[in-house]
Design an enzyme around this catalytic site. Structure first.
Site, PDB file in Angstrom:
ATOM      1  CB  ALA A   1      -0.978  -0.001   1.176  1.00 32.06           C
ATOM      2  CB  ILE A   2       4.394   1.877  -0.479  1.00 31.16           C
ATOM      3  CG1 ILE A   2       4.550   0.953   0.735  1.00 31.16           C
ATOM      4  CG2 ILE A   2       5.336   3.083  -0.408  1.00 31.16           C
ATOM      5  CD1 ILE A   2       4.135   1.509   2.056  1.00 31.16           C
TER       6      ILE A   2
ATOM      7  CG  HIS B   1       7.007   2.273  -4.361  1.00 33.95           C
ATOM      8  ND1 HIS B   1       7.776   1.924  -3.275  1.00 33.95           N
ATOM      9  CD2 HIS B   1       6.175   1.222  -4.567  1.00 33.95           C
ATOM     10  CE1 HIS B   1       7.434   0.707  -2.859  1.00 33.95           C
ATOM     11  NE2 HIS B   1       6.450   0.266  -3.617  1.00 33.95           N
TER      12      HIS B   1
ATOM     13  CE  LYS C   1       9.628  -0.700  -5.735  1.00 32.39           C
ATOM     14  NZ  LYS C   1       9.278  -1.681  -6.752  1.00 32.39           N
TER      15      LYS C   1
ATOM     16  NE  ARG D   1       6.976  -8.762  -4.332  1.00 29.62           N
ATOM     17  CZ  ARG D   1       7.118  -9.489  -3.226  1.00 29.62           C
ATOM     18  NH1 ARG D   1       6.856 -10.782  -3.221  1.00 29.62           N
ATOM     19  NH2 ARG D   1       7.521  -8.923  -2.103  1.00 29.62           N
TER      20      ARG D   1
ATOM     21  CB  SER E   1       6.068  -3.578  -6.584  1.00 22.03           C
ATOM     22  OG  SER E   1       6.186  -2.374  -5.874  1.00 22.03           O
TER      23      SER E   1
ATOM     24  CB  CYS F   1     -12.401  -2.484  16.418  1.00 20.19           C
ATOM     25  SG  CYS F   1     -12.452  -4.036  17.294  1.00 20.19           S
TER      26      CYS F   1
ATOM     27  CB  CYS G   1     -12.096  -7.947  17.885  1.00 21.03           C
ATOM     28  SG  CYS G   1     -13.593  -7.619  16.938  1.00 21.03           S
TER      29      CYS G   1
ATOM     30  CB  CYS H   1     -18.742  -6.286  13.689  1.00 16.44           C
ATOM     31  SG  CYS H   1     -17.332  -6.379  12.574  1.00 16.44           S
TER      32      CYS H   1
HETATM   33  C1  LIG Z   1       3.382  -8.415  -1.969  1.00 19.50           C
HETATM   34  C2  LIG Z   1       3.135  -7.237  -2.863  1.00 19.50           C
HETATM   35  C3  LIG Z   1       3.497  -5.948  -2.469  1.00 19.50           C
HETATM   36  C4  LIG Z   1       3.288  -4.877  -3.312  1.00 19.50           C
HETATM   37  N1  LIG Z   1       3.494  -3.605  -2.844  1.00 19.50           N
HETATM   38  C5  LIG Z   1       3.252  -2.559  -3.661  1.00 19.50           C
HETATM   39  C6  LIG Z   1       3.389  -1.239  -3.174  1.00 19.50           C
HETATM   40  O1  LIG Z   1       3.615  -1.001  -1.998  1.00 19.50           O
HETATM   41  N2  LIG Z   1       3.236  -0.221  -4.051  1.00 19.50           N
HETATM   42  C7  LIG Z   1       2.973  -0.423  -5.361  1.00 19.50           C
HETATM   43  O2  LIG Z   1       2.919   0.535  -6.117  1.00 19.50           O
HETATM   44  N3  LIG Z   1       2.741  -1.667  -5.840  1.00 19.50           N
HETATM   45  C8  LIG Z   1       2.866  -2.719  -5.008  1.00 19.50           C
HETATM   46  N4  LIG Z   1       2.635  -3.986  -5.450  1.00 19.50           N
HETATM   47  C9  LIG Z   1       2.205  -4.184  -6.832  1.00 19.50           C
HETATM   48  C10 LIG Z   1       0.719  -3.934  -7.006  1.00 19.50           C
HETATM   49  O3  LIG Z   1      -0.023  -4.517  -5.958  1.00 19.50           O
HETATM   50  C11 LIG Z   1       0.304  -4.538  -8.333  1.00 19.50           C
HETATM   51  O4  LIG Z   1       1.146  -4.026  -9.336  1.00 19.50           O
HETATM   52  C12 LIG Z   1      -1.130  -4.217  -8.716  1.00 19.50           C
HETATM   53  O5  LIG Z   1      -2.018  -4.500  -7.673  1.00 19.50           O
HETATM   54  C13 LIG Z   1      -1.484  -5.049  -9.944  1.00 19.50           C
HETATM   55  O6  LIG Z   1      -2.800  -4.793 -10.274  1.00 19.50           O
HETATM   56  P1  LIG Z   1      -3.532  -5.670 -11.384  1.00 19.50           P
HETATM   57  O7  LIG Z   1      -4.837  -5.016 -11.610  1.00 19.50           O
HETATM   58  O8  LIG Z   1      -2.602  -5.875 -12.528  1.00 19.50           O
HETATM   59  O9  LIG Z   1      -3.663  -7.108 -10.715  1.00 19.50           O
HETATM   60  P2  LIG Z   1      -4.813  -7.682  -9.741  1.00 19.50           P
HETATM   61  O10 LIG Z   1      -5.134  -6.758  -8.652  1.00 19.50           O
HETATM   62  O11 LIG Z   1      -4.375  -9.053  -9.349  1.00 19.50           O
HETATM   63  O12 LIG Z   1      -6.066  -7.756 -10.684  1.00 19.50           O
HETATM   64  C14 LIG Z   1      -6.190  -8.682 -11.735  1.00 19.50           C
HETATM   65  C15 LIG Z   1      -7.647  -9.058 -11.806  1.00 19.50           C
HETATM   66  O13 LIG Z   1      -7.855  -9.902 -12.923  1.00 19.50           O
HETATM   67  C16 LIG Z   1      -8.819 -10.862 -12.573  1.00 19.50           C
HETATM   68  N5  LIG Z   1      -8.694 -12.006 -13.464  1.00 19.50           N
HETATM   69  C17 LIG Z   1      -7.698 -12.911 -13.526  1.00 19.50           C
HETATM   70  N6  LIG Z   1      -7.951 -13.841 -14.463  1.00 19.50           N
HETATM   71  C18 LIG Z   1      -9.142 -13.503 -15.018  1.00 19.50           C
HETATM   72  C19 LIG Z   1      -9.944 -14.077 -16.037  1.00 19.50           C
HETATM   73  N7  LIG Z   1      -9.590 -15.206 -16.661  1.00 19.50           N
HETATM   74  N8  LIG Z   1     -11.118 -13.478 -16.357  1.00 19.50           N
HETATM   75  C20 LIG Z   1     -11.516 -12.340 -15.730  1.00 19.50           C
HETATM   76  N9  LIG Z   1     -10.789 -11.775 -14.748  1.00 19.50           N
HETATM   77  C21 LIG Z   1      -9.614 -12.331 -14.400  1.00 19.50           C
HETATM   78  C22 LIG Z   1      -8.471 -11.202 -11.140  1.00 19.50           C
HETATM   79  O14 LIG Z   1      -9.559 -11.789 -10.443  1.00 19.50           O
HETATM   80  C23 LIG Z   1      -8.085  -9.843 -10.577  1.00 19.50           C
HETATM   81  O15 LIG Z   1      -9.155  -9.183  -9.964  1.00 19.50           O
HETATM   82  C24 LIG Z   1       2.769  -5.086  -4.608  1.00 19.50           C
HETATM   83  C25 LIG Z   1       2.376  -6.379  -4.987  1.00 19.50           C
HETATM   84  C26 LIG Z   1       2.504  -7.419  -4.105  1.00 19.50           C
HETATM   85  C27 LIG Z   1       1.957  -8.741  -4.469  1.00 19.50           C
END
Ligand SMILES: Cc1cc2nc3c(=O)[nH]c(=O)nc-3n(C[C@H](O)[C@H](O)[C@H](O)COP(=O)(O)OP(=O)(O)OC[C@H]3O[C@@H](n4cnc5c(N)ncnc54)[C@H](O)[C@@H]3O)c2cc1C
Length: 476
Positions: free
Chosen positions: A46-47, A49, A249, A309, A336, A400, A435, A440
């Site tokens: 949730a940063i 960057h 990171k 990731r 990320s 809470c 909690c 809740c």
């Molecule tokens: C441990 C961790 C720490 C991180 N920390 C940071 C941070 O601090 N700051 C930062 O900037 N970034 C951070 N990131 C990166 C960031 O979270 C991701 O880059 C971002 O959330 C990616 O978003 P997305 O929409 O590509 O993926 P997702 O949020 O995974 O969304 C993809 C969506 O596609 C859907 N989907 C998949 N397959 C199908 C299908 N066949 N049909 C229809 N829907 C489908 C899924 O259900 C999902 O809802 C971090 C990631 C991780 C895992």
């Protein structure tokens, strides 16, 4: 026929929908789960960057820095919790000092504002709980923290309000390409589209494979966390990073926008969908974090979780028209800093679609607003006024976090309505406190059943099959 079908509604699909909703286009977003933001976008650090980490000249660097600025602007406009608290990357030895100097140089090249290298002593003046072993730190004033799921939801809500059609529980299973795309889903529904955006996160390589594009593969990499009670929330006031490595990171310590302390993540290759935590992984996170901030009280831990990731073989986001299918735009392998970069990725997706031939005419009216009532943030007069209008705001359900029945009911009838206990939690914080829903969640379950007109045994915690109650006790 849709102009654009977006696959996936994490923060990237939502940001693309938010950008494209400004134009006179027919758009559908297809999401396999029963809510938005249930993948990586809900389980991350949730940063926001600052942007000193990506290599200069990469798309990742450009979109990180632009996205950081855009995220603060959008979050403030759409009432998403956000704070520009700044960050420190700490150095314990000479190697680390070299590393932070390199990050500083990269940051300058990437155009990151507010960067400086400070001594260990100066760092401890800013953050008294930092370890005495820290010799220097990179201070980045533009870094911040955000509610990642609310950011996703906010952009998706505005998109839907402006005409974008969101199809939940719709998993894409096949894509055919003729003179346009036919996107098939698990429910049998078909969507005809001129352009397709692949924003499927960890599954983005599977989706691109459906059009014959096998130019990258996702290597799912888990990151495990501790979330500590608010009693630990002021242990640090900035995001404290250690030096990053090739997998991620590094382990950070940060307050959250909700007032907790988040500690993590590690980086371990895993399988898609495996969000379990391990004793080993958490022990590593704990040990590593204590090096930066030795006073963290881990007994105040209230939850552990893991996020996955979408790492690939490339040290770059995979963004661009697929070479295998004209009209198919990959926003794939968004690891990320994807959360930070998301709004800039959405905007860039619009520019790319235009170059790919999509005709985009701005709508005369685009409603870029969002109203959210957070009872606990209101003044006494505002609270009284609200309760007079609707007595449900006078009944506190989550003790809470002081969340009222009125807020839960509003979440269940909002523009993208919550349908599960976690959906309610993401929208109004019920169950996020010390909690963790112990008090809740039975009440939330009852309200969900009543408002959705279903039996309590049908109420889900999150995904299909996560029913909380299995049967009713027979009356004796
Ligand atoms: C441990 C961790 C720490 C991180 N920390 C940071 C941070 O601090 N700051 C930062 O900037 N970034 C951070 N990131 C990166 C960031 O979270 C991701 O880059 C971002 O959330 C990616 O978003 P997305 O929409 O590509 O993926 P997702 O949020 O995974 O969304 C993809 C969506 O596609 C859907 N989907 C998949 N397959 C199908 C299908 N066949 N049909 C229809 N829907 C489908 C899924 O259900 C999902 O809802 C971090 C990631 C991780 C895992």
């Amino acid at each position: 026929m849709y102009d654009v079908v977006i696959i996936g509604c994490g923060v990237i699909g939502a940001a693309a929908a938010y950008e494209l909703a400004r134009y006179d286009l027919k758009i559908a977003v297809l999401e396999s789960e029963n809510d938005v933001a249930t993948g990586s976008s809900k389980a991350n650090s949730a940063i926001l960057h600052a942007g000193y980490d990506p290599m200069p000249g990469t798309l990742m660097a450009k979109l990180n820095v632009e996205g950081n600025e855009m995220a603060f602007r959008i979050a403030e406009k759409l009432h998403v919790p956000v704070e520009r608290c700044g960050s420190l990357v700490v150095a314990f030895d000479e190697n680390d000092e070299e590393h932070i100097n390199e990050l500083y140089r990269r940051g300058l090249a990437n155009g990151v504002p507010g960067l400086s290298i400070i001594t260990g002593e100066e760092a401890r003046k800013l953050e008294p709980d930092l370890s005495g072993e820290i010799r220097a730190a990179l201070l980045a004033e533009s870094a911040g923290i955000i509610s990642p799921w609310d950011y996703t939801l906010a952009m998706a809500e505005v998109a839907v309000k402006n005409g974008v059609e969101l199809y939940l529980d719709t998993r894409v299973t096949a894509i055919e390409k003729g003179d346009h795309f036919t996107v098939r889903s698990s429910k049998g529904a078909e969507f005809e589209a001129r352009y397709v955006i692949n924003a499927a996160g960890v599954n983005s390589d599977i989706i691109s494979g459906l059009v014959g594009d096998r130019e990258f593969s996702v290597r799912p990499t888990a990151g495990e966390y501790f979330l500590l009670d608010k009693s630990e929330g002021s242990r640090v006031s900035r995001v404290i990073f250690q030096c990053p490595n090739e997998l991620g990171k590094g382990v950070l310590v940060s307050k959250t926008v909700h007032g907790n302390l988040i500690v993590g993540p590690n980086a371990v290759e895993t399988t898609r969908g495996n969000t379990s935590t391990t004793q080993e992984g958490l022990a590593f996170v704990r040990r590593t974090a204590l090096r930066s901030v030795p006073s963290i009280q881990f007994r105040e831990n209230i939850r552990n979780f893991a996020g996955i990731r979408a790492n690939t073989e490339y040290d770059e986001f995979i963004i661009g028209e697929s070479r295998s299918a004209k009209g198919f735009l990959n926003l794939a392998g968004i690891k990320s800093p994807g959360l930070t970069a998301s709004a800039a990725i959405g905007k860039y997706a619009g520019e790319l679609l235009r170059k790919m031939g999509l005709s985009m005419k701005e709508k005369e009216q685009f409603d870029d607003t969002r109203e959210v009532v957070r009872f606990r943030e209101l003044s006494e007069e505002e609270k009284n006024e609200l309760i007079r209008k609707d007595p449900a705001y006078g009944r506190v359900i989550c003790r809470c976090e002081t969340v009222t029945e009125g807020e839960i009911v509003a979440a269940l009838h909002s523009i993208i309505p919550a349908r599960t206990v976690n959906g309610v939690k993401r929208r109004c914080n019920a169950g996020m406190g010390r909690c963790q829903g112990g008090f809740c969640s039975p009440r939330v379950c009852r309200i969900i059943a009543r408002e959705l007109g279903i039996d309590e045994t049908e109420v889900l915690e999150e995904k299909e099959g996560s029913n909380i109650l299995y049967s009713r006790l027979k009356e004796v």
